[in-house]
Structure formats: C-alpha cells, structure tokens
Scaffold this active site. Structure first.
Site, PDB file in Angstrom:
ATOM      1  N   HIS A  60      -3.094   7.431   3.373  1.00 37.59           N
ATOM      2  CA  HIS A  60      -3.649   6.212   2.831  1.00 37.59           C
ATOM      3  C   HIS A  60      -5.001   5.988   3.240  1.00 37.59           C
ATOM      4  O   HIS A  60      -5.469   6.322   4.399  1.00 37.59           O
ATOM      5  CB  HIS A  60      -2.640   5.283   3.235  1.00 37.59           C
ATOM      6  CG  HIS A  60      -3.018   3.744   2.937  1.00 37.59           C
ATOM      7  ND1 HIS A  60      -3.394   3.425   1.593  1.00 37.59           N
ATOM      8  CD2 HIS A  60      -3.150   2.581   3.602  1.00 37.59           C
ATOM      9  CE1 HIS A  60      -3.499   2.368   1.591  1.00 37.59           C
ATOM     10  NE2 HIS A  60      -3.574   1.723   2.897  1.00 37.59           N
ATOM     11  N   CYS A 100       0.852  -1.154   0.015  1.00 41.74           N
ATOM     12  CA  CYS A 100      -0.011   0.132  -0.185  1.00 41.74           C
ATOM     13  C   CYS A 100       0.743   1.201  -0.115  1.00 41.74           C
ATOM     14  O   CYS A 100       0.354   2.232  -0.236  1.00 41.74           O
ATOM     15  CB  CYS A 100      -0.911   0.101   1.097  1.00 41.74           C
ATOM     16  SG  CYS A 100      -2.103  -1.299   1.144  1.00 41.74           S
ATOM     17  N   ASN A 132     -10.041   0.473   0.194  1.00 42.20           N
ATOM     18  CA  ASN A 132      -8.691   0.474   0.257  1.00 42.20           C
ATOM     19  C   ASN A 132      -8.012   0.046  -1.122  1.00 42.20           C
ATOM     20  O   ASN A 132      -8.207  -1.291  -1.465  1.00 42.20           O
ATOM     21  CB  ASN A 132      -8.169  -0.466   1.280  1.00 42.20           C
ATOM     22  CG  ASN A 132      -6.369  -0.324   1.533  1.00 42.20           C
ATOM     23  OD1 ASN A 132      -5.853   0.229   0.498  1.00 42.20           O
ATOM     24  ND2 ASN A 132      -6.052  -0.741   2.482  1.00 42.20           N
TER      25      ASN A 132
HETATM   26  C1  LIG Z   1     -10.635  -4.830  10.130  1.00 43.72           C
HETATM   27  C2  LIG Z   1     -11.213  -4.081  11.047  1.00 43.72           C
HETATM   28  C3  LIG Z   1     -12.084  -2.982  10.311  1.00 43.72           C
HETATM   29  C4  LIG Z   1     -11.888  -4.706  11.971  1.00 43.72           C
HETATM   30  O1  LIG Z   1     -12.555  -3.733  13.139  1.00 43.72           O
HETATM   31  P1  LIG Z   1     -12.580  -4.070  14.577  1.00 43.72           P
HETATM   32  O2  LIG Z   1     -13.306  -3.112  15.331  1.00 43.72           O
HETATM   33  O3  LIG Z   1     -11.320  -4.205  14.900  1.00 43.72           O
HETATM   34  O4  LIG Z   1     -13.466  -5.427  14.521  1.00 43.72           O
HETATM   35  P2  LIG Z   1     -12.997  -6.769  15.244  1.00 43.72           P
HETATM   36  O5  LIG Z   1     -11.957  -7.451  14.496  1.00 43.72           O
HETATM   37  O6  LIG Z   1     -12.816  -6.594  16.850  1.00 43.72           O
HETATM   38  O7  LIG Z   1     -14.396  -7.372  15.170  1.00 43.72           O
HETATM   39  C5  LIG Z   1     -15.511  -7.285  16.013  1.00 43.72           C
HETATM   40  C6  LIG Z   1     -16.618  -8.381  15.655  1.00 43.72           C
HETATM   41  O8  LIG Z   1     -17.074  -8.087  14.237  1.00 43.72           O
HETATM   42  C7  LIG Z   1     -17.134  -9.161  13.711  1.00 43.72           C
HETATM   43  N1  LIG Z   1     -16.872  -8.961  12.394  1.00 43.72           N
HETATM   44  C8  LIG Z   1     -15.593  -9.074  11.623  1.00 43.72           C
HETATM   45  N2  LIG Z   1     -15.852  -8.530  10.327  1.00 43.72           N
HETATM   46  C9  LIG Z   1     -16.968  -8.063  10.184  1.00 43.72           C
HETATM   47  C10 LIG Z   1     -18.053  -8.030   9.185  1.00 43.72           C
HETATM   48  N3  LIG Z   1     -17.495  -7.663   7.902  1.00 43.72           N
HETATM   49  N4  LIG Z   1     -19.058  -7.987   9.361  1.00 43.72           N
HETATM   50  C11 LIG Z   1     -19.685  -7.842  10.314  1.00 43.72           C
HETATM   51  N5  LIG Z   1     -19.037  -8.349  11.544  1.00 43.72           N
HETATM   52  C12 LIG Z   1     -17.952  -8.518  11.290  1.00 43.72           C
HETATM   53  C13 LIG Z   1     -15.710 -10.076  14.348  1.00 43.72           C
HETATM   54  O9  LIG Z   1     -16.138 -11.548  13.852  1.00 43.72           O
HETATM   55  C14 LIG Z   1     -16.010  -9.494  15.723  1.00 43.72           C
HETATM   56  O10 LIG Z   1     -17.252 -10.182  16.178  1.00 43.72           O
HETATM   57  P3  LIG Z   1     -17.162 -11.073  17.710  1.00 43.72           P
HETATM   58  O11 LIG Z   1     -17.070  -9.910  18.758  1.00 43.72           O
HETATM   59  O12 LIG Z   1     -18.482 -11.873  17.843  1.00 43.72           O
HETATM   60  O13 LIG Z   1     -15.922 -11.942  17.854  1.00 43.72           O
HETATM   61  C15 LIG Z   1     -10.403  -3.191  11.659  1.00 43.72           C
HETATM   62  O14 LIG Z   1      -9.564  -3.838  12.636  1.00 43.72           O
HETATM   63  C16 LIG Z   1      -9.352  -2.306  10.654  1.00 43.72           C
HETATM   64  O15 LIG Z   1      -9.720  -1.701   9.731  1.00 43.72           O
HETATM   65  N6  LIG Z   1      -7.933  -2.817  10.839  1.00 43.72           N
HETATM   66  C17 LIG Z   1      -6.988  -2.031   9.721  1.00 43.72           C
HETATM   67  C18 LIG Z   1      -7.106  -2.911   8.655  1.00 43.72           C
HETATM   68  C19 LIG Z   1      -6.478  -2.315   7.372  1.00 43.72           C
HETATM   69  O16 LIG Z   1      -6.660  -1.039   7.041  1.00 43.72           O
HETATM   70  N7  LIG Z   1      -5.466  -3.089   6.811  1.00 43.72           N
HETATM   71  C20 LIG Z   1      -4.620  -2.746   5.626  1.00 43.72           C
HETATM   72  C21 LIG Z   1      -3.763  -1.652   6.003  1.00 43.72           C
HETATM   73  S1  LIG Z   1      -2.666  -1.280   4.523  1.00 43.72           S
END
Ligand SMILES: CC(C)(COP(=O)(O)OP(=O)(O)OC[C@H]1O[C@@H](n2cnc3c(N)ncnc32)[C@H](O)[C@@H]1OP(=O)(O)O)[C@@H](O)C(=O)NCCC(=O)NCCS
Length: 345
Positions: free
Chosen positions: A267, A120, A297
C-alpha cells in the site's frame, strides 16, 4: 468435479487529469515541499476533474476496459463486477453497477455487481472475494476495480492530512483456470487478512454516515464532519507492524520466502512506511514497487494502480511471484501472494 483457481489476466489504469504538486499545496495551506517529501516521499498527487465529467465510475470503466483488452476478454463475458471504494460516486446506484453501465450501456443482465468498502485495503479485499467466487465455481470472469476519490473527503485546511492523499483508480480482470493448470498458471496462491476492531479514533470520516447523517444536528454544528481525521503517528506504527506480519504469514502459508518474491507491492501511504515494512518483511528496496511520489495515497487504488503501471511498463514477467500488502481504515489489513502469468504489456 473440476476445481478452479483465479488467474489475474489483465490490469488497467484510470488516471484523473489534474495534478496537484507540493508547491501547489503550499499556496493554500501552511506546508512546504521539503517537509512533505522528507516525511512522506510524496511530490505530487492526481485529482479528479469534475468539469471534465470525471468520476470514480468513469475512471473505473476506463481502467476496466484496458484490463479487459489486456486479458482478451469482452465486457459481455464478465459475470461479476466488484467496485472497491470508500468514496462511491453516489450512495445509490452503486458504483459497480455504474461501471458496468459505462462498459455495456443500459442493460439487464445476469451479472453480480456490488461495492465493497474496506478503506485502503479495499482492492485486496476485492481480489480475495473474486478469488473465492472463482474457486467456489460461482463465477468465471470477475472484474475488480479498486479506487478512491479522497479529494472528496479531505479537509483542505488540515495540513496533517491533506498532503497525504490523491485520487486514482485501477482495475483487474480475473478468470477461472482449472486445477490442472495451477502449478504454472498465473494464480492467486494465498491471502491473509486481519482487522483491528474498535480503533476508530485513529482514522475516521465521521460525518455523513448513518450515525451522523448530513441532516443531523451534530453534522450541522460541524462536530462530525465528512472529512478524514487521523492520528498519523499511531496509524504509522500499526500499519508497519500489521503489514509486515501479514506478509510473513502469507509467505509461510504458501511455502515461499522473501527471496522467492520478485516484486513486493505494498500500500502506497508513505515512503517511510513502505521502507519500514520492507525492512521488517526482509525485502530489499530494489524489489519494492514505489509510486507514492507521483500519486500520494489513493486508498483502495494504490495496489491496483501499481500493478497496472507495472504491467504497462513491462516490469512483470511470466512466473514472477508478486506479494501485495495493504493497511487501511477500520483497521483492515492483509497480504496476498500471486504468480504473474503473462509477458503482455
Ligand atoms: C502524517 C505523518 C506524515 C506525520 O509525520 P510525523 O513525522 O509523524 O510528524 P508529526 O505529526 O510528529 O509532526 C511534526 C511537526 O510537523 C508539523 N506538521 C504536520 N503536518 C505538516 C505539514 N504538512 N507541513 C509542515 N509541517 C507539518 C506538526 O504540526 C508538527 O509540528 P510541531 O513539532 O511544531 O508540533 C506521519 O505520521 C504518517 O505518515 N503517518 C501515517 C499516515 C497514513 O499513512 N495514513 C493512512 C494510512 S492508510
């Protein structure tokens, strides 16, 4: 002997024709619009349409042509082409050469071409290379294409990753200006980069590379797959910390503060990351460009696409200081400060 700075002369967009909304996603994976919007800020993303013949290189060439037109430079004048991507059309030929082919046809010319993969962070890494090519006097007119087709490496059954990414390509044309013009010219003023080595367990595409090739038993048994796997929460924290740090560093290097910056272009991975980095970098949100809601993204495409949209929309004015900031797989990260030099849209 004359010394040169790199001026960013024009930008362009390559827009994949399919649109995938959150509602569309919810039809085949267990998710919903509300969850995606509140956790990421994403409403929809664009996807490549192969049936229409779209490819990274074709979209790259469309973006490049727009950037060249805005710059008033002909494709024949380019002496270097860098394509920044983790998802090339093919391993060979390289996508930079394909882009040059789309622009100029089948030719044998003295043009440097190379693909550059910094995930990225790719587009900023490409600008950095182009800047240093120009500053060293090696090249005068450099095309930098940044883009990814992450739809090709997404596991569409994994709701934790498939909601985040989209396809998109942007291009920029850089040109050498003589040192004497540097105080007012639209030049790259500084850049800072960093790497977190050996963090591959947080964000990876394991299968398909030479460590687990398509022909290997590990690949066939699906232990190593050519799709993104990620620890979202760890990536979130690292991205915020390192993007904010590099933003501060590049400003300090150049003697500017956040108050001098007209546009912060981070980004576009997740609106919450953007807001957190902006807060940590002390940048008010009305000076932060956001398009993650419409694109998701696009990896190496995010900042290239953002700049092209901003130029199209007439948002960038002559003399504006623009701070670019990225984070990606590797991990790689960096920030760059540039002065915009044209009112042209
Ligand atoms: C991926 C991301 C959106 C997840 O958000 P989060 O607030 O950390 O959410 P969590 O992973 O804690 O998941 C919370 C709950 O939602 C659920 N969940 C995950 N993806 C889901 C989706 N697409 N739809 C619904 N529920 C979802 C999980 O299973 C979890 O359920 P649980 O509490 O029953 O276990 C976040 O961590 C993020 O954006 N991280 C950076 C990723 C990124 O940008 N990567 C590229 C960088 S270059």
């Amino acid at each position: 002997m004359a010394s040169f700075h790199a001026a960013l002369r024009g930008t362009g967009l390559g827009i994949p024709s399919k649109v995938l909304t959150n509602e569309d996603l919810a039809k085949f994976v267990d998710t919903n619009d509300e969850w995606i919007r509140t956790r990421t800020g994403i409403r929809e993303r664009r996807l490549l349409d192969r049936e229409k013949g779209e490819s990274l290189s074709l979209l790259g060439a469309q973006a490049a042509q727009e950037a060249l037109d805005k710059a008033g430079i002909k494709a024949e004048e380019l002496d270097a082409v860098i394509c920044c991507t983790a998802t090339p059309d093919t391993w060979m030929p390289i996508s930079a050469s394909r882009i040059l082919g789309h622009l100029r046809g089948r030719v044998a010319v003295d043009v440097f071409t190379a693909d550059l993969n910094a995930a990225c962070s790719g587009y900023l890494a490409g600008l950095h290379v182009a800047n240093n090519f120009i500053r060293s006097g090696l090249h005068k007119k450099v095309l930098v294409v940044g883009g990814d087709i992450f739809s090709s490496i997404i596991d569409w059954t994994d709701r934790t990753t498939c909601i985040l990414f989209g396809d998109g390509v942007g291009a920029s044309v850089l040109e050498a200006v003589e040192e004497a013009d540097a105080s007012t010219a639209p030049v790259i003023l500084g850049a800072r980069f960093g790497t977190l080595a050996d963090f591959d367990h947080f964000l990876a595409v394991e299968g398909g590379g030479s460590a687990a090739p398509f022909t290997s038993a590990e690949f066939e048994s699906r232990k190593k797959r050519p799709v993104i796997s990620m620890n979202g929460q760890e990536v979130f924290k690292l991205a915020c910390k390192h993007m904010a740090q590099k933003a501060h560093e590049v400003l300090a290097d150049s003697g500017y503060t956040t108050r001098d910056v007209r546009w912060f272009v981070p980004h576009q991975a997740n609106l919450r990351i953007i807001e957190m980095v902006a807060r940590m970098a002390e940048m008010p949100m009305d000076r932060v460009y956001v398009n993650v809601d419409r694109w998701g993204n696009t990896s190496a495409g995010t900042v290239a696409v953002a700049l092209a949209e901003m130029q199209r929309g007439g948002m960038l004015k002559k003399g504006d200081l623009v701070l670019l900031d990225v984070f990606g797989g590797g991990f790689t990260y960096g920030a760059m400060l540039l002065r915009w030099g044209t009112d042209a849209t």
